[in-house]
Motif scaffolding. Structure first.
Motif, PDB file in Angstrom:
ATOM      1  N   ARG A   6       0.848  -1.198   0.000  1.00 34.14           N
ATOM      2  CA  ARG A   6       0.000   0.000   0.000  1.00 34.14           C
ATOM      3  C   ARG A   6       0.881   1.245   0.000  1.00 34.14           C
ATOM      4  O   ARG A   6       1.917   1.266   0.664  1.00 34.14           O
ATOM      5  CB  ARG A   6      -0.873   0.037   1.264  1.00 34.14           C
ATOM      6  CG  ARG A   6      -1.839  -1.110   1.393  1.00 34.14           C
ATOM      7  CD  ARG A   6      -2.563  -1.078   2.740  1.00 34.14           C
ATOM      8  NE  ARG A   6      -1.655  -1.189   3.881  1.00 34.14           N
ATOM      9  CZ  ARG A   6      -1.143  -2.328   4.350  1.00 34.14           C
ATOM     10  NH1 ARG A   6      -1.440  -3.467   3.760  1.00 34.14           N
ATOM     11  NH2 ARG A   6      -0.344  -2.342   5.393  1.00 34.14           N
ATOM     12  N   HIS A   7       0.418   2.264  -0.705  1.00 33.46           N
ATOM     13  CA  HIS A   7       1.077   3.565  -0.629  1.00 33.46           C
ATOM     14  C   HIS A   7       0.365   4.363   0.452  1.00 33.46           C
ATOM     15  O   HIS A   7      -0.771   4.784   0.274  1.00 33.46           O
ATOM     16  CB  HIS A   7       1.005   4.288  -1.975  1.00 33.46           C
ATOM     17  CG  HIS A   7       1.676   5.621  -1.957  1.00 33.46           C
ATOM     18  ND1 HIS A   7       1.324   6.617  -2.828  1.00 33.46           N
ATOM     19  CD2 HIS A   7       2.648   6.126  -1.173  1.00 33.46           C
ATOM     20  CE1 HIS A   7       2.068   7.681  -2.586  1.00 33.46           C
ATOM     21  NE2 HIS A   7       2.883   7.400  -1.580  1.00 33.46           N
ATOM     22  N   ASN A   8       1.021   4.557   1.571  1.00 37.98           N
ATOM     23  CA  ASN A   8       0.482   5.355   2.669  1.00 37.98           C
ATOM     24  C   ASN A   8       1.029   6.761   2.483  1.00 37.98           C
ATOM     25  O   ASN A   8       2.076   7.118   3.019  1.00 37.98           O
ATOM     26  CB  ASN A   8       0.900   4.757   4.014  1.00 37.98           C
ATOM     27  CG  ASN A   8       0.313   5.502   5.195  1.00 37.98           C
ATOM     28  OD1 ASN A   8      -0.062   6.663   5.083  1.00 37.98           O
ATOM     29  ND2 ASN A   8       0.256   4.833   6.329  1.00 37.98           N
ATOM     30  N   GLU A   9       0.312   7.539   1.683  1.00 42.26           N
ATOM     31  CA  GLU A   9       0.780   8.873   1.323  1.00 42.26           C
ATOM     32  C   GLU A   9       0.891   9.773   2.547  1.00 42.26           C
ATOM     33  O   GLU A   9       1.824  10.568   2.655  1.00 42.26           O
ATOM     34  CB  GLU A   9      -0.163   9.480   0.287  1.00 42.26           C
ATOM     35  CG  GLU A   9       0.395  10.691  -0.394  1.00 42.26           C
ATOM     36  CD  GLU A   9      -0.424  11.117  -1.598  1.00 42.26           C
ATOM     37  OE1 GLU A   9      -0.074  12.168  -2.170  1.00 42.26           O
ATOM     38  OE2 GLU A   9      -1.390  10.423  -1.976  1.00 42.26           O
ATOM     39  N   GLU A  15       4.049   0.379   2.290  1.00 40.49           N
ATOM     40  CA  GLU A  15       4.009  -0.529   3.433  1.00 40.49           C
ATOM     41  C   GLU A  15       3.192  -1.775   3.142  1.00 40.49           C
ATOM     42  O   GLU A  15       2.371  -1.797   2.230  1.00 40.49           O
ATOM     43  CB  GLU A  15       3.433   0.191   4.652  1.00 40.49           C
ATOM     44  CG  GLU A  15       1.996   0.640   4.479  1.00 40.49           C
ATOM     45  CD  GLU A  15       1.462   1.496   5.615  1.00 40.49           C
ATOM     46  OE1 GLU A  15       2.257   2.113   6.345  1.00 40.49           O
ATOM     47  OE2 GLU A  15       0.223   1.544   5.753  1.00 40.49           O
ATOM     48  N   THR A  16       3.453  -2.772   3.943  1.00 40.55           N
ATOM     49  CA  THR A  16       2.672  -3.997   3.947  1.00 40.55           C
ATOM     50  C   THR A  16       2.732  -4.562   5.347  1.00 40.55           C
ATOM     51  O   THR A  16       3.650  -4.258   6.112  1.00 40.55           O
ATOM     52  CB  THR A  16       3.189  -5.017   2.905  1.00 40.55           C
ATOM     53  OG1 THR A  16       2.248  -6.080   2.793  1.00 40.55           O
ATOM     54  CG2 THR A  16       4.553  -5.568   3.256  1.00 40.55           C
ATOM     55  N   THR A  17       1.758  -5.370   5.669  1.00 38.48           N
ATOM     56  CA  THR A  17       1.751  -6.058   6.952  1.00 38.48           C
ATOM     57  C   THR A  17       1.778  -7.556   6.674  1.00 38.48           C
ATOM     58  O   THR A  17       0.953  -8.064   5.917  1.00 38.48           O
ATOM     59  CB  THR A  17       0.489  -5.686   7.773  1.00 38.48           C
ATOM     60  OG1 THR A  17       0.476  -4.263   7.941  1.00 38.48           O
ATOM     61  CG2 THR A  17       0.509  -6.351   9.130  1.00 38.48           C
ATOM     62  N   VAL A  18       2.768  -8.228   7.241  1.00 39.44           N
ATOM     63  CA  VAL A  18       2.922  -9.664   7.070  1.00 39.44           C
ATOM     64  C   VAL A  18       2.997 -10.286   8.461  1.00 39.44           C
ATOM     65  O   VAL A  18       3.797  -9.848   9.298  1.00 39.44           O
ATOM     66  CB  VAL A  18       4.198 -10.000   6.260  1.00 39.44           C
ATOM     67  CG1 VAL A  18       4.397 -11.505   6.143  1.00 39.44           C
ATOM     68  CG2 VAL A  18       4.144  -9.352   4.884  1.00 39.44           C
ATOM     69  N   GLU A  19       2.151 -11.268   8.683  1.00 40.28           N
ATOM     70  CA  GLU A  19       2.098 -11.939   9.979  1.00 40.28           C
ATOM     71  C   GLU A  19       1.952 -10.934  11.115  1.00 40.28           C
ATOM     72  O   GLU A  19       2.560 -11.071  12.173  1.00 40.28           O
ATOM     73  CB  GLU A  19       3.329 -12.831  10.171  1.00 40.28           C
ATOM     74  CG  GLU A  19       3.416 -13.949   9.149  1.00 40.28           C
ATOM     75  CD  GLU A  19       4.666 -14.796   9.250  1.00 40.28           C
ATOM     76  OE1 GLU A  19       5.428 -14.656  10.232  1.00 40.28           O
ATOM     77  OE2 GLU A  19       4.883 -15.590   8.320  1.00 40.28           O
ATOM     78  N   GLY A  20       1.171  -9.888  10.857  1.00 39.15           N
ATOM     79  CA  GLY A  20       0.911  -8.869  11.862  1.00 39.15           C
ATOM     80  C   GLY A  20       2.032  -7.869  12.072  1.00 39.15           C
ATOM     81  O   GLY A  20       1.936  -7.003  12.941  1.00 39.15           O
TER      82      GLY A  20
END
Length: 93
Positions: A6-9, A15-20
């Motif tokens: 995701r682009h968190n402008e 960013e990404t979330t993997v395994e929390g």
């Protein structure tokens, strides 16, 4: 490993979330240059190619928006050297 990036402008990062766990590539915009200055993947997730996916997303965003990339982070510099197809996007000093 393919992950949804995701682009968190608002936070100036990809960013990404993997395994929390949050993984990210931080940047700052300076005119038409995106300075990618930090990548972070928690130790438990290292070696899965997550940082590469974050950096790839940053370069794709730059290409789509007419930006140059200043690879201020050592990981981003190494990644760019391994992907000559992004050379045209690199900011020149």
């Amino acid at each position: 490993m393919r992950v949804e990036v995701r682009h968190n402008e608002a936070a100036s990062r990809f960013e990404t979330t993997v395994e929390g766990l949050l993984c990210r590539a931080d940047y700052r915009l300076d005119g038409n240059t995106m300075r990618v200055f930090h990548t972070e993947v928690p130790r438990a997730l290292e070696g899965r190619g997550i940082a590469a996916e974050l950096v790839r997303a940053a370069f794709e965003h730059a290409a789509q928006h007419g930006l140059k990339v200043d690879p201020a982070c050592s990981y981003v510099r190494v990644w760019a050297r391994r992907h000559p197809e992004v050379e045209r996007l690199l900011a020149r000093a």
